[in-house]
Design a protein around this motif. Structure first.
Motif, PDB file in Angstrom:
ATOM      1  N   UNK A 307       1.055  -1.780   0.256  1.00 49.51           N
ATOM      2  CA  UNK A 307      -0.305   0.526  -0.259  1.00 49.51           C
ATOM      3  C   UNK A 307       1.070   1.191  -0.177  1.00 49.51           C
ATOM      4  N   UNK A 308       0.835   1.937  -0.424  1.00 51.95           N
ATOM      5  CA  UNK A 308       0.753   3.281  -0.311  1.00 51.95           C
ATOM      6  C   UNK A 308       0.219   4.532   1.520  1.00 51.95           C
ATOM      7  N   UNK A 309       1.131   5.088   1.347  1.00 49.43           N
ATOM      8  CA  UNK A 309       0.780   6.155   1.750  1.00 49.43           C
ATOM      9  C   UNK A 309       1.759   7.414   2.765  1.00 49.43           C
ATOM     10  N   UNK A 310       0.665   7.519   3.337  1.00 47.61           N
ATOM     11  CA  UNK A 310       1.816   9.169   3.451  1.00 47.61           C
ATOM     12  C   UNK A 310       2.275   9.382   5.060  1.00 47.61           C
ATOM     13  N   UNK A 311       3.427   9.769   4.985  1.00 46.70           N
ATOM     14  CA  UNK A 311       4.612   9.644   6.351  1.00 46.70           C
ATOM     15  C   UNK A 311       3.474   9.914   7.539  1.00 46.70           C
ATOM     16  N   UNK A 312       2.341  11.461   7.172  1.00 48.00           N
ATOM     17  CA  UNK A 312       2.451  11.810   8.704  1.00 48.00           C
ATOM     18  C   UNK A 312       1.222  11.127   9.539  1.00 48.00           C
ATOM     19  N   UNK A 313       1.003   9.987   9.095  1.00 51.94           N
ATOM     20  CA  UNK A 313       0.652   9.309  10.804  1.00 51.94           C
ATOM     21  C   UNK A 313       1.625   7.930  10.361  1.00 51.94           C
ATOM     22  N   UNK A 314       2.116   7.982  10.255  1.00 49.73           N
ATOM     23  CA  UNK A 314       3.320   6.253  10.443  1.00 49.73           C
ATOM     24  C   UNK A 314       4.396   7.085  11.139  1.00 49.73           C
ATOM     25  N   UNK A 315       4.601   5.967  11.917  1.00 52.63           N
ATOM     26  CA  UNK A 315       5.826   6.526  12.923  1.00 52.63           C
ATOM     27  C   UNK A 315       6.724   5.516  13.044  1.00 52.63           C
ATOM     28  N   UNK A 316       8.015   5.463  13.360  1.00 56.56           N
ATOM     29  CA  UNK A 316       8.955   4.265  13.516  1.00 56.56           C
ATOM     30  C   UNK A 316       8.445   2.769  14.704  1.00 56.56           C
ATOM     31  N   UNK A 317       8.185   1.764  14.553  1.00 56.05           N
ATOM     32  CA  UNK A 317       7.804   1.088  15.389  1.00 56.05           C
ATOM     33  C   UNK A 317       8.796  -0.019  16.363  1.00 56.05           C
ATOM     34  N   UNK A 331      12.673  -1.476  10.112  1.00 55.17           N
ATOM     35  CA  UNK A 331      12.180  -1.045   9.242  1.00 55.17           C
ATOM     36  C   UNK A 331      10.399  -1.106   9.885  1.00 55.17           C
ATOM     37  N   UNK A 332       9.918  -1.331  10.859  1.00 54.29           N
ATOM     38  CA  UNK A 332       9.026  -1.618  11.015  1.00 54.29           C
ATOM     39  C   UNK A 332       8.236   0.060  11.276  1.00 54.29           C
ATOM     40  N   UNK A 333       6.818  -0.186  10.668  1.00 52.15           N
ATOM     41  CA  UNK A 333       6.048   1.519  11.161  1.00 52.15           C
ATOM     42  C   UNK A 333       4.574   0.856  11.539  1.00 52.15           C
ATOM     43  N   UNK A 334       3.864   1.718  12.674  1.00 52.63           N
ATOM     44  CA  UNK A 334       2.589   1.470  12.635  1.00 52.63           C
ATOM     45  C   UNK A 334       1.845   2.727  13.239  1.00 52.63           C
ATOM     46  N   UNK A 335       0.201   2.767  12.231  1.00 55.78           N
ATOM     47  CA  UNK A 335      -0.004   4.080  12.054  1.00 55.78           C
ATOM     48  C   UNK A 335      -0.581   4.477  13.437  1.00 55.78           C
ATOM     49  N   UNK A 336      -0.661   5.815  13.326  1.00 60.30           N
ATOM     50  CA  UNK A 336      -0.938   6.111  14.877  1.00 60.30           C
ATOM     51  C   UNK A 336      -1.776   6.986  14.568  1.00 60.30           C
ATOM     52  N   UNK A 414      13.713  11.287  12.180  1.00 62.32           N
ATOM     53  CA  UNK A 414      13.430  12.460  12.403  1.00 62.32           C
ATOM     54  C   UNK A 414      11.536  12.526  13.021  1.00 62.32           C
ATOM     55  N   UNK A 415      11.331  10.725  13.413  1.00 67.24           N
ATOM     56  CA  UNK A 415      10.250  10.768  14.534  1.00 67.24           C
ATOM     57  C   UNK A 415      10.310  10.080  15.722  1.00 67.24           C
ATOM     58  N   UNK A 416       9.425   9.889  16.428  1.00 67.20           N
ATOM     59  CA  UNK A 416       9.528   9.024  17.755  1.00 67.20           C
ATOM     60  C   UNK A 416       9.121   7.539  17.573  1.00 67.20           C
ATOM     61  N   UNK A 417      10.085   7.070  17.737  1.00 70.15           N
ATOM     62  CA  UNK A 417       9.627   5.579  18.295  1.00 70.15           C
ATOM     63  C   UNK A 417       8.438   5.223  18.483  1.00 70.15           C
ATOM     64  N   UNK A 418       7.379   4.118  18.402  1.00 69.54           N
ATOM     65  CA  UNK A 418       6.232   4.019  18.542  1.00 69.54           C
ATOM     66  C   UNK A 418       6.627   2.195  19.277  1.00 69.54           C
ATOM     67  N   UNK A 419       6.223   2.143  20.210  1.00 72.32           N
ATOM     68  CA  UNK A 419       6.284   0.570  21.366  1.00 72.32           C
ATOM     69  C   UNK A 419       4.765  -0.155  20.860  1.00 72.32           C
TER      70      UNK A 419
END
Length: 486
Positions: A307-317, A331-336, A414-419
């Motif tokens: 899928x193609x997603x904008x980076x605005x709601x994606x955070x490193x996970x 290289x994992x991400x989560x939608x917040x 340049x984004x905070x990591x989520x867990x």
């Protein structure tokens, strides 16, 4: 699910091997447990009934109760013709309907209540439509978020043991039951909290994998009940039925303490954490909400969709396994979808239309998330978010691992990591602050207190309720940190 498997789950049916029942009775006799009446409230095919008859010759009555008539038939044949047959009485009985107080009142003491209670939780019972449950009541006293997010789930044996304690509140006797170790500790904490007349108690480890093919920590819980003037708050933990040394565990300041010596040396740190430990993002749908980046702007979800997603709601996970094993980011991400709980999510459609379209495509799955916490919140909500989640530097620890390993995690891309929600963290605006607090958390005093409070055989041994009682600010003067804490 076939009928036999459903029945085994419904009744927590783990029949006790004869060898284990005999070993338990030998150990009880060795620690001078005696009884005129022995009661087995869920006797199954009778391993404990038969072992008790052999190892407690002084017992005058052995009473077995069981809901399954086929099991009682097997048991009846097992003791028929033996020298102790006249001592045994068996009854078809549903634990939750039986008038136990009448049974107790008609039994000569001292009484030994012996056996192996069902190893199943109330939520499991509900999921298979079972009626083999106690009458619903808030016996643990949970409310609000604790009740709806899972803390109110309990093992049936926990309810049963608390009920058995009530039977003996005015009698002399012993409870000796095979249960999950976590259940044993909860019951002893409950008994201490309500001031039960316990003279002594022991938790003796058993090998549940060997004896029941169950991947769980289990034990023989022994509670001796009598004169309340002799009530003690401490009990002894033995590693197994052969251990004769053990270690003392106790209740202090309303808590169960795993190591009394370490606690005594470090309890000056007991208080309130200067910053509240929080769990990671809770979304309950990893296949839709978590991704691996495959190329710029393109991500693969757990359904193998690209899928193609904008980076605005994606955070490193970083997952709990990454934190617990001290791995690097994978290289994992989560939608917040929100910055605080309850924030409206309509803005996603304007700020990130591709993301909104993706969420809308999976709206049925997102709307079907089982937890009631999603019902009255905006569409596509998540939990475990607030200003703390978006600070750049964090100290994290995984609740599932069997060691104290705190990990500093800084921003990525340049984004905070989520867990995920198996991780607990505190957050900071600067790396310097995070490093200085890490030094406090890793100090000998902090480590001693946490090890005194953590029971490492729990399924999730590290809990926010424990971490939030460590007031690491009290260590500042000892280690002479330059930073002014919160």
């Amino acid at each position: 699910m076939n009928d036999a498997r459903k029945r085994r789950i419904e009744f927590g049916d783990f029949q006790t091997p004869d060898e284990l029942a005999s070993a338990v009775c030998r150990r009880l006799a060795e620690i001078n447990i005696s009884a005129k009446t022995i009661i087995e409230p869920t006797c199954g095919i009778g391993a404990f009934v038969l072992a008790a008859a052999k190892h407690f010759p002084e017992a005058e009555n052995i009473k077995g109760f069981e809901i399954n008539p086929d099991y009682l038939s097997i048991l009846s044949k097992s003791y028929s013709g033996t020298s102790f047959a006249d001592k045994i009485q068996i009854h078809q009985s549903d634990f939750f309907c039986q008038n136990w107080q009448e049974v107790i009142d008609r039994s000569e003491g001292p009484i030994l209540i012996l056996g192996n209670l069902p190893w199943v939780t109330n939520s499991t019972q509900g999921s298979i439509g079972s009626s083999n449950l106690p009458t619903k009541s808030n016996f643990q006293g949970f409310n609000g978020f604790d009740a709806i997010s899972g803390k109110a789930n309990f093992d049936i044996s926990e309810w049963m043991l608390i009920e058995i304690l009530r039977w003996l509140e005015h009698r002399e006797g012993t409870i000796a039951m095979l249960v999950k170790t976590a259940v044993a500790r909860k019951v002893l904490s409950h008994a201490e909290r309500i001031g039960s007349n316990i003279k002594d108690a022991k938790i003796i480890g058993i090998n549940a994998k060997k004896d029941f093919n169950a991947a769980v920590e289990a034990c023989l819980l022994v509670i001796q009940i009598g004169d309340s003037r002799n009530q003690v708050q401490d009990y002894t933990i033995f590693s197994d039925l052969e251990d004769r040394v053990g270690r003392r565990v106790g209740h202090r300041k309303g808590m169960t303490i795993c190591d009394l010596d370490k606690f005594a040396a470090s309890d000056f740190l007991l208080g309130t954490s200067p910053q509240k430990w929080r769990s990671g993002v809770k979304h309950d749908l990893s296949a839709v909400m978590e991704f691996t980046q495959v190329e710029d702007g393109k991500f693969q979800n757990g359904l193998d969709e690209i899928v193609e997603l904008e980076p605005v709601y994606l955070y490193p996970l970083m997952k709990g396994s990454d934190v617990g094993s001290n791995k690097e980011w994978r290289n994992k991400f989560v939608l917040v979808t929100q910055t605080y709980v309850g924030e409206p999510t309509d803005a996603i459609e304007l700020k990130a239309p591709k993301t909104w379209a993706y969420l809308a495509k999976h709206s049925q799955a997102l709307d079907s998330r089982k937890s009631t916490i999603y019902l009255k919140n905006p569409k596509f909500s998540v939990f475990g978010v607030g200003d703390y989640a978006f600070r750049p530097w964090k100290i994290a620890i995984c609740g599932l691992y069997k060691h104290l390993r705190f990990k500093i995690v800084g921003p990525i891309l340049d984004k905070p990591v989520m867990f995920d929600d198996t991780v607990y963290c505190i957050s900071f605006d600067s790396q310097r602050e995070a490093l200085e607090i890490l030094e406090l958390l890793q100090s000998e005093d902090s480590t001693n207190l946490l090890n005194a409070l953590i029971f490492w055989d729990d399924k999730r041994p590290i809990k926010t309720s424990i971490l939030n009682q460590l007031d690491w600010e009290r260590l500042v003067q000892r280690v002479e940190l330059p930073v002014q804490l919160f």
